[in-house]
Write a protein that holds these residues in place. Structure first.
Motif, PDB file in Angstrom:
ATOM      1  N   THR A   1      -1.892   8.074   0.621  1.00  0.00           N
ATOM      2  CA  THR A   1      -3.189   8.304  -0.011  1.00  0.00           C
ATOM      3  C   THR A   1      -4.351   8.048   0.937  1.00  0.00           C
ATOM      4  O   THR A   1      -5.499   8.351   0.607  1.00  0.00           O
ATOM      5  CB  THR A   1      -3.354   7.401  -1.249  1.00  0.00           C
ATOM      6  N   ARG A   2      -4.082   7.490   2.107  1.00  0.00           N
ATOM      7  CA  ARG A   2      -5.134   7.188   3.078  1.00  0.00           C
ATOM      8  C   ARG A   2      -5.190   8.338   4.090  1.00  0.00           C
ATOM      9  O   ARG A   2      -4.361   8.433   4.991  1.00  0.00           O
ATOM     10  CB  ARG A   2      -4.849   5.861   3.785  1.00  0.00           C
ATOM     11  N   ILE A   3      -6.199   9.222   3.934  1.00  0.00           N
ATOM     12  CA  ILE A   3      -6.222  10.435   4.758  1.00  0.00           C
ATOM     13  C   ILE A   3      -7.582  10.663   5.415  1.00  0.00           C
ATOM     14  O   ILE A   3      -7.900  11.755   5.831  1.00  0.00           O
ATOM     15  CB  ILE A   3      -5.834  11.679   3.929  1.00  0.00           C
ATOM     16  N   GLY A   4      -8.415   9.629   5.535  1.00  0.00           N
ATOM     17  CA  GLY A   4      -9.732   9.781   6.158  1.00  0.00           C
ATOM     18  C   GLY A   4      -9.640   9.691   7.662  1.00  0.00           C
ATOM     19  O   GLY A   4      -8.588   9.410   8.215  1.00  0.00           O
ATOM     20  N   PRO A   5     -10.761   9.887   8.378  1.00  0.00           N
ATOM     21  CA  PRO A   5     -12.068  10.273   7.839  1.00  0.00           C
ATOM     22  C   PRO A   5     -12.166  11.765   7.548  1.00  0.00           C
ATOM     23  O   PRO A   5     -11.347  12.548   8.011  1.00  0.00           O
ATOM     24  CB  PRO A   5     -13.015   9.891   8.980  1.00  0.00           C
ATOM     25  N   ASP A   6     -13.180  12.139   6.787  1.00  0.00           N
ATOM     26  CA  ASP A   6     -13.418  13.546   6.466  1.00  0.00           C
ATOM     27  C   ASP A   6     -14.122  14.208   7.653  1.00  0.00           C
ATOM     28  O   ASP A   6     -15.281  13.922   7.945  1.00  0.00           O
ATOM     29  CB  ASP A   6     -14.272  13.646   5.203  1.00  0.00           C
ATOM     30  N   LEU A   7     -13.414  15.089   8.339  1.00  0.00           N
ATOM     31  CA  LEU A   7     -13.965  15.742   9.532  1.00  0.00           C
ATOM     32  C   LEU A   7     -14.569  17.105   9.234  1.00  0.00           C
ATOM     33  O   LEU A   7     -15.055  17.786  10.139  1.00  0.00           O
ATOM     34  CB  LEU A   7     -12.871  15.875  10.591  1.00  0.00           C
ATOM     35  N   GLY A   8     -14.526  17.532   7.970  1.00  0.00           N
ATOM     36  CA  GLY A   8     -15.151  18.791   7.577  1.00  0.00           C
ATOM     37  C   GLY A   8     -14.630  19.975   8.362  1.00  0.00           C
ATOM     38  O   GLY A   8     -13.418  20.180   8.490  1.00  0.00           O
ATOM     39  N   ALA A   9     -15.554  20.731   8.921  1.00  0.00           N
ATOM     40  CA  ALA A   9     -15.188  21.956   9.656  1.00  0.00           C
ATOM     41  C   ALA A   9     -14.420  21.657  10.932  1.00  0.00           C
ATOM     42  O   ALA A   9     -13.801  22.553  11.508  1.00  0.00           O
ATOM     43  CB  ALA A   9     -16.448  22.752   9.976  1.00  0.00           C
ATOM     44  N   HIS A  10     -14.457  20.399  11.394  1.00  0.00           N
ATOM     45  CA  HIS A  10     -13.770  20.029  12.634  1.00  0.00           C
ATOM     46  C   HIS A  10     -12.370  19.457  12.382  1.00  0.00           C
ATOM     47  O   HIS A  10     -11.739  18.954  13.309  1.00  0.00           O
ATOM     48  CB  HIS A  10     -14.608  19.005  13.396  1.00  0.00           C
ATOM     49  N   ALA A  11     -11.924  19.540  11.135  1.00  0.00           N
ATOM     50  CA  ALA A  11     -10.594  19.027  10.817  1.00  0.00           C
ATOM     51  C   ALA A  11      -9.532  19.854  11.536  1.00  0.00           C
ATOM     52  O   ALA A  11      -9.600  21.090  11.552  1.00  0.00           O
ATOM     53  CB  ALA A  11     -10.358  19.065   9.318  1.00  0.00           C
ATOM     54  N   PRO A  12      -8.549  19.223  12.148  1.00  0.00           N
ATOM     55  CA  PRO A  12      -7.518  19.966  12.872  1.00  0.00           C
ATOM     56  C   PRO A  12      -6.486  20.581  11.932  1.00  0.00           C
ATOM     57  O   PRO A  12      -6.437  20.247  10.747  1.00  0.00           O
ATOM     58  CB  PRO A  12      -6.876  18.873  13.738  1.00  0.00           C
TER      59      PRO A  12
ATOM     60  N   ARG B   1       2.581   7.240   7.428  1.00  0.00           N
ATOM     61  CA  ARG B   1       1.606   6.201   7.769  1.00  0.00           C
ATOM     62  C   ARG B   1       0.736   6.574   8.973  1.00  0.00           C
ATOM     63  O   ARG B   1       0.587   5.798   9.911  1.00  0.00           O
ATOM     64  CB  ARG B   1       2.332   4.883   8.026  1.00  0.00           C
ATOM     65  N   TRP B   2       0.132   7.743   8.909  1.00  0.00           N
ATOM     66  CA  TRP B   2      -0.707   8.210  10.009  1.00  0.00           C
ATOM     67  C   TRP B   2      -2.178   8.243   9.637  1.00  0.00           C
ATOM     68  O   TRP B   2      -3.033   8.382  10.511  1.00  0.00           O
ATOM     69  CB  TRP B   2      -0.254   9.604  10.447  1.00  0.00           C
ATOM     70  N   GLY B   3      -2.496   8.154   8.334  1.00  0.00           N
ATOM     71  CA  GLY B   3      -3.885   8.210   7.916  1.00  0.00           C
ATOM     72  C   GLY B   3      -4.499   9.581   8.052  1.00  0.00           C
ATOM     73  O   GLY B   3      -5.701   9.717   8.278  1.00  0.00           O
ATOM     74  N   VAL B   4      -3.665  10.627   7.916  1.00  0.00           N
ATOM     75  CA  VAL B   4      -4.129  12.014   8.018  1.00  0.00           C
ATOM     76  C   VAL B   4      -3.547  12.800   6.841  1.00  0.00           C
ATOM     77  O   VAL B   4      -2.648  12.309   6.150  1.00  0.00           O
ATOM     78  CB  VAL B   4      -3.694  12.653   9.362  1.00  0.00           C
ATOM     79  N   PRO B   5      -4.027  14.025   6.595  1.00  0.00           N
ATOM     80  CA  PRO B   5      -3.563  14.782   5.423  1.00  0.00           C
ATOM     81  C   PRO B   5      -2.158  15.365   5.558  1.00  0.00           C
ATOM     82  O   PRO B   5      -1.784  16.214   4.758  1.00  0.00           O
ATOM     83  CB  PRO B   5      -4.594  15.919   5.306  1.00  0.00           C
ATOM     84  N   TYR B   6      -1.411  14.941   6.543  1.00  0.00           N
ATOM     85  CA  TYR B   6      -0.029  15.431   6.706  1.00  0.00           C
ATOM     86  C   TYR B   6       0.919  14.244   6.763  1.00  0.00           C
ATOM     87  O   TYR B   6       0.608  13.219   7.377  1.00  0.00           O
ATOM     88  CB  TYR B   6       0.115  16.254   7.994  1.00  0.00           C
TER      89      TYR B   6
ATOM     90  N   LEU C   1       0.811  -1.207   0.000  1.00  0.00           N
ATOM     91  CA  LEU C   1       0.000   0.000   0.000  1.00  0.00           C
ATOM     92  C   LEU C   1       0.849   1.265   0.000  1.00  0.00           C
ATOM     93  O   LEU C   1       1.947   1.300   0.561  1.00  0.00           O
ATOM     94  CB  LEU C   1      -0.895   0.013   1.244  1.00  0.00           C
ATOM     95  N   ASN C   2       0.324   2.313  -0.641  1.00  0.00           N
ATOM     96  CA  ASN C   2       0.889   3.649  -0.513  1.00  0.00           C
ATOM     97  C   ASN C   2       0.082   4.381   0.547  1.00  0.00           C
ATOM     98  O   ASN C   2      -1.063   4.790   0.306  1.00  0.00           O
ATOM     99  CB  ASN C   2       0.824   4.409  -1.843  1.00  0.00           C
TER     100      ASN C   2
ATOM    101  N   THR D   1       6.928   6.293   2.346  1.00  0.00           N
ATOM    102  CA  THR D   1       7.498   4.965   2.562  1.00  0.00           C
ATOM    103  C   THR D   1       7.104   4.045   1.415  1.00  0.00           C
ATOM    104  O   THR D   1       5.974   4.096   0.918  1.00  0.00           O
ATOM    105  CB  THR D   1       7.012   4.345   3.883  1.00  0.00           C
ATOM    106  N   ARG D   2       8.042   3.194   1.019  1.00  0.00           N
ATOM    107  CA  ARG D   2       7.809   2.168   0.010  1.00  0.00           C
ATOM    108  C   ARG D   2       8.397   0.863   0.534  1.00  0.00           C
ATOM    109  O   ARG D   2       9.608   0.767   0.748  1.00  0.00           O
ATOM    110  CB  ARG D   2       8.438   2.555  -1.326  1.00  0.00           C
ATOM    111  N   GLU D   3       7.535  -0.128   0.746  1.00  0.00           N
ATOM    112  CA  GLU D   3       7.917  -1.372   1.420  1.00  0.00           C
ATOM    113  C   GLU D   3       8.021  -2.522   0.413  1.00  0.00           C
ATOM    114  O   GLU D   3       7.057  -2.815  -0.289  1.00  0.00           O
ATOM    115  CB  GLU D   3       6.869  -1.689   2.488  1.00  0.00           C
ATOM    116  N   TYR D   4       9.195  -3.128   0.352  1.00  0.00           N
ATOM    117  CA  TYR D   4       9.432  -4.222  -0.598  1.00  0.00           C
ATOM    118  C   TYR D   4       8.963  -3.822  -2.005  1.00  0.00           C
ATOM    119  O   TYR D   4       8.255  -4.556  -2.667  1.00  0.00           O
ATOM    120  CB  TYR D   4       8.725  -5.504  -0.139  1.00  0.00           C
ATOM    121  N   ARG D   5       9.391  -2.649  -2.442  1.00  0.00           N
ATOM    122  CA  ARG D   5       8.962  -2.151  -3.755  1.00  0.00           C
ATOM    123  C   ARG D   5      10.168  -1.682  -4.543  1.00  0.00           C
ATOM    124  O   ARG D   5      11.112  -1.099  -4.014  1.00  0.00           O
ATOM    125  CB  ARG D   5       8.011  -0.959  -3.566  1.00  0.00           C
ATOM    126  N   ASP D   6      10.121  -1.907  -5.858  1.00  0.00           N
ATOM    127  CA  ASP D   6      11.120  -1.351  -6.764  1.00  0.00           C
ATOM    128  C   ASP D   6      10.542  -0.080  -7.365  1.00  0.00           C
ATOM    129  O   ASP D   6       9.456  -0.104  -7.956  1.00  0.00           O
ATOM    130  CB  ASP D   6      11.459  -2.359  -7.861  1.00  0.00           C
TER     131      ASP D   6
END
Length: 447
Positions: free
Chosen positions: A6-17, A263-268, A2-3, A273-278
């Motif tokens: 690209t995983r940056i959910g959930p969408d917190l809208g106006a409550h996003a930090p 690998r935090w699952g947030v927009p920052y 996995l990359n 990281t690339r694991e076992y990838r060429d």
């Protein structure tokens, strides 16, 4: 693989930090080589199904036949899996995975000697696993009794790693499994990539638990790298004091030149990281290639030289990654007693010897205008000293000099001037000295 950026959910809208805006510091980009150390309860059985050339495992069986020995705590719960069957034979049906904590004897672990081998192999930063997905903590934590001080080794292994790494003059980082903790969860075993994100806790209580543990690690060790894995519980992604944004703010206030991964699952994120990838070409963003010397991060006693990188292969991997704007985070998987298996040591020492002669073409470099040539076994890096030409197959005897470097002074790593020949086709080549034709990679610098 996995990359994770690209995983940056959930969408917190106006409550996003609001997240910190720290980038990737120069020290990290200059370091080029780090060592992961995967060591935990999984090091007691130290076993996973062999993978590699000629082994064909159907995708639907990938988790039951997992290549990673550090996933033993999951595969052993998949009834009928090879790990489940072996566990019954070796330990008996009444022995749970967590019972292995009381069988873990780390008496051979000498932190200074261990770290000395990593630094001798060329490591500029060292990142041990503080807590893998099994939930067993390797430091003296206040958050749980499931730790290496209360059970098994009866030692604060992360404190020992930290102190030895600082004494050796290397940077220190921590690996932490943020959203997976099988010890404090009650889910079925993970048997697919979908399960990887479905069978995990996202509640506020677990989010606070994870934040408390990572806060401890930051307060006690001021790690230069925070290497999180498998995201963060969704209940800790808001604007609360225990959430990721606040935690990272505290981290950067404590360690201003620290760095985090993606690998935090947030927009920052920090580096990718690339694991076992060429990776086929230069990436614009700083990134890190990570893998074990074999097919596993944790030590797998079923692997032998057929499954593990040789020293020459390891050197060529390092050169390829660095030429494409990356760092290599190569993993060593100790035996349960804390010793480094000889097969891994041999490859590490070969790389260390090569870096002792060619390190100036690796450390502190940046990508050139291209990473290499499409039809030639060559890679490039650049520094204030010039452009470094890495010949990946020195036995070929000669290599074409790119037209951009024709007319420059070109010298081999031993200081000898390269002999440049121009053929009738107008292509300039440099002859590789006999003494370098047996090397894993021969390096010439055009200044």
């Amino acid at each position: 693989m996995l990359n994770f950026e690209t995983r940056i959910g959930p969408d917190l809208g106006a409550h996003a930090p609001r997240y910190p805006q720290n980038g990737v510091p120069d020290w990290y980009r200059d370091a080029k080589l780090g060592f992961f150390v995967h060591w935990g309860l999984y090091s007691v059985p130290a076993w996973a199904v062999q993978h590699g050339e000629g082994v064909n495992i159907p995708a639907e069986d990938a988790y039951a036949w997992h290549q990673y020995a550090e996933w033993y705590g999951n595969t052993v719960r998949i009834a009928g899996s090879p790990t489940w069957e072996r566990h019954q034979r070796v330990y008996g049906a009444g022995t749970s995975y967590e019972d292995l904590a009381d069988l873990w004897d780390a008496s051979a672990f000498d932190a200074d000697a261990f770290v000395g081998e990593l630094v001798g192999a060329g490591a500029r930063y060292i990142i041990p696993t503080t807590k893998h997905h099994e939930g067993f903590c390797l430091w003296d934590t206040r958050t749980t009794g499931f730790n290496a001080v209360a059970r098994g080794p009866r030692r604060d292994l992360i404190r020992e790693f930290h102190d030895a790494t600082r004494r050796a003059g290397a940077r220190f980082g921590v690996y932490y499994s943020g959203a997976l903790d099988w010890h404090v969860s009650d889910f079925p075993p993970i048997e697919s990539d979908t399960d990887l994100f479905r069978f995990r806790r996202n509640d506020e209580h677990f989010s606070r638990y994870s934040a408390s543990q990572l806060d401890e690690l930051i307060e006690r060790f001021s790690p230069d790298v925070l290497w999180n894995d498998i995201e963060w519980p969704d209940g800790g992604k808001g604007d609360d004091p225990f959430a990721v944004a606040a935690l990272l703010k505290r981290y950067f206030e404590s360690v201003p030149d620290g760095v985090v991964n993606d690998r935090w699952g947030v927009p920052y994120h920090g580096f990718l990281t690339r694991e076992y990838r060429d990776i086929p070409d230069i990436l614009d963003q700083p990134w890190e290639s990570t893998r074990g010397l074999g097919y596993s991060f944790g030590f797998n006693q079923a692997e032998d030289a057929r499954h593990s990188l040789s020293g020459d292969e390891l050197i060529r991997m390092l050169v390829d990654v660095v030429s494409k704007n990356g760092n290599l985070l190569i993993n060593v998987g100790p035996a349960a007693d804390g010793s480094i298996p000889e097969l891994q040591l041999a490859a590490m020492r070969t790389m260390g010897a090569w870096l002792g002669q060619n390190g100036s073409a690796i450390y502190g470099t940046r990508p050139w205008i291209r990473f290499g040539e499409p039809l030639a076994p060559v890679r490039y890096t650049s520094s204030a000293a010039g452009v470094h030409v890495h010949v990946m197959d020195p036995a070929c005897g000669e290599v074409a000099l790119p037209p951009e470097l024709v007319g420059r002074d070109v010298r081999w790593a031993d200081g000898s001037r390269a002999q440049i020949k121009t053929g009738r086709d107008g292509v300039s080549t440099i002859e590789i000295p006999d003494a370098l034709r047996g090397a894993a990679v021969a390096v010439a610098t055009a200044s």
